[in-house]
Design a protein around this motif. Structure first.
Motif, short mmCIF file in Angstrom:
data_model
loop_
_atom_site.label_atom_id
_atom_site.label_comp_id
_atom_site.label_asym_id
_atom_site.label_seq_id
_atom_site.Cartn_x
_atom_site.Cartn_y
_atom_site.Cartn_z
N VAL A 71 -2.42 -2.20 -3.55
CA VAL A 71 -2.04 -3.50 -4.11
C VAL A 71 -2.49 -3.62 -5.57
O VAL A 71 -1.97 -4.44 -6.32
N SER A 72 -3.46 -2.79 -5.97
CA SER A 72 -3.83 -2.73 -7.38
C SER A 72 -4.50 -1.38 -7.64
O SER A 72 -5.22 -0.85 -6.79
N GLY A 73 -4.21 -0.83 -8.82
CA GLY A 73 -4.81 0.45 -9.19
C GLY A 73 -3.87 1.62 -9.06
O GLY A 73 -2.67 1.47 -8.80
N SER A 74 -4.41 2.82 -9.24
CA SER A 74 -3.62 4.04 -9.18
C SER A 74 -4.52 5.22 -8.79
O SER A 74 -5.73 5.19 -9.03
N PHE A 75 -3.90 6.24 -8.21
CA PHE A 75 -4.62 7.42 -7.72
C PHE A 75 -3.97 8.69 -8.25
O PHE A 75 -2.76 8.75 -8.47
N ARG A 76 -4.80 9.71 -8.42
CA ARG A 76 -4.34 11.03 -8.85
C ARG A 76 -4.50 12.02 -7.70
O ARG A 76 -5.52 12.03 -7.02
N THR A 92 -0.05 8.19 -7.41
CA THR A 92 0.41 7.00 -6.71
C THR A 92 -0.03 5.79 -7.53
O THR A 92 -1.19 5.74 -7.96
N PHE A 93 0.89 4.86 -7.70
CA PHE A 93 0.59 3.68 -8.51
C PHE A 93 0.69 2.41 -7.67
O PHE A 93 1.00 2.44 -6.48
N GLU A 94 0.40 1.31 -8.31
CA GLU A 94 0.39 0.00 -7.66
C GLU A 94 1.70 -0.28 -6.91
O GLU A 94 2.77 0.09 -7.36
N ASN A 95 1.58 -0.95 -5.76
CA ASN A 95 2.73 -1.31 -4.93
C ASN A 95 3.44 -0.09 -4.34
O ASN A 95 4.67 -0.04 -4.27
N SER A 96 2.65 0.90 -3.96
CA SER A 96 3.19 2.06 -3.25
C SER A 96 2.10 2.63 -2.35
O SER A 96 0.98 2.12 -2.32
N CYS A 118 -8.82 4.32 -11.50
CA CYS A 118 -9.45 3.09 -11.94
C CYS A 118 -9.91 2.37 -10.67
O CYS A 118 -9.73 2.88 -9.57
N ASP A 119 -10.50 1.20 -10.80
CA ASP A 119 -10.85 0.42 -9.61
C ASP A 119 -9.57 0.04 -8.86
O ASP A 119 -8.61 -0.45 -9.48
N CYS A 120 -9.54 0.27 -7.56
CA CYS A 120 -8.32 0.08 -6.77
C CYS A 120 -8.60 -0.77 -5.52
O CYS A 120 -9.70 -0.73 -4.97
#
Length: 211
Positions: A71-76, A92-96, A118-120
C-alpha cells in the motif's frame, strides 16, 4: 471493520488511476487481468506489516510462505550469483504485489531476495490463506490459473526481449512504460536490471540526449 472496508474499496477503485501516475506498468502482468478480488481479500484478511528501508521481505535460500500487497513503498528483487555478486532482477512498487509467487505457492526456497527500498507498508497473507481464497469459488480458481499464466507470459516476454532487443531499445522501452522509474531507482540499479554495465548505460543516455 467499516473503516477497513472503506479503505479496501477506496484502494481498489483508485488502483488503475494511481498506477498510471506512478510506475505500475513496470511489471506488465498488473494490467493483463483483474486483480481486484485478491486485492480486496489481502486488504481485508492480511496482516498490516511495516518494513523499514533495507529490511527484507524474503531472503534468498529461505522457504517462502507469504505474499503481500504493497500500500506504500517499493521493493527490489535481487539474486546472488556464484561470484557473490548481487544482480537486480525486478521491482515491486506501490499498489501491487510483493513476494516470490511460485516459491510461495510451492512453499519452496526463494531464488531471490526481496528488500525494501524505503519504508513500506504491506498487507501480508500466508500461502494457506491464498489457497483458501482460491478454493472459495470457481471464479477464484480461474483467477489462480490466470495469474500463473500471466506470470509465465511475463517471464517469457522478458527472456525473448533479451535476445530480440538491443540494450538501447530495452532502455527506451522501459522508460516509455515507466517515465518516473528513475525517480525511484538509481542508474546503477537500472543497468543491473537491463543486464548491462553502468558505463554502457551512461553512454546510451548521452547518445539519446544528443539525438
Amino acid at each position: 471493520r467499516i473503516h477497513s472496508c472503506y479503505f479496501s474499496i477506496y484502494s481498489v477503485t483508485l488502483y488503475s488511476k494511481i498506477n498510471k501516475v506512478t510506475v505500475s506498468d513496470f511489471n506488465k502482468y498488473t494490467s493483463k487481468i483483474d486483480y481486484s478480488a485478491i486485492i480486496e481479500f489481502a486488504l481485508q484478511n492480511g496482516e498490516l506489516m511495516h518494513y523499514k528501508k533495507r529490511e527484507y521481505f524474503n531472503r534468498q535460500g529461505e522457504v517462502c510462505y507469504k505474499m503481500g500487497y504493497v500500500v506504500s513503498g517499493s521493493f527490489r528483487y535481487c539474486c546472488i550469483n556464484s561470484s557473490e555478486e548481487s544482480k537486480v532482477v525486478g521491482y515491486t512498487f506501490e499498489n501491487s504485489f510483493v513476494g516470490n509467487y511460485p516459491a510461495c505457492r510451492l512453499e519452496d526456497h526463494s531464488n531471490v531476495e526481496i528488500q525494501a527500498l524505503c519504508d513500506c507498508s504491506v498487507y501480508v497473507v500466508s500461502n494457506k490463506q491464498i489457497t483458501q481464497f482460491y478454493e472459495q469459488n470457481i471464479e477464484n480458481q480461474r483467477l489462480s490459473r490466470s495469474i500463473a499464466e500471466t506470470l509465465l507470459w511475463e517471464v517469457y516476454d522478458r527472456m525473448i526481449a533479451m535476445y530480440s532487443m538491443t540494450p538501447e531499445e530495452r532502455y527506451i522501452e522501459i522508460l516509455d512504460r515507466c517515465p518516473a522509474l528513475l525517480n525511484l531507482i538509481s542508474l546503477k540499479e537500472l543497468a543491473s536490471y537491463l543486464m548491462i554495465c553502468p558505463e554502457t548505460l551512461s553512454r546510451l543516455r548521452r547518445k539519446l540526449v544528443q539525438k
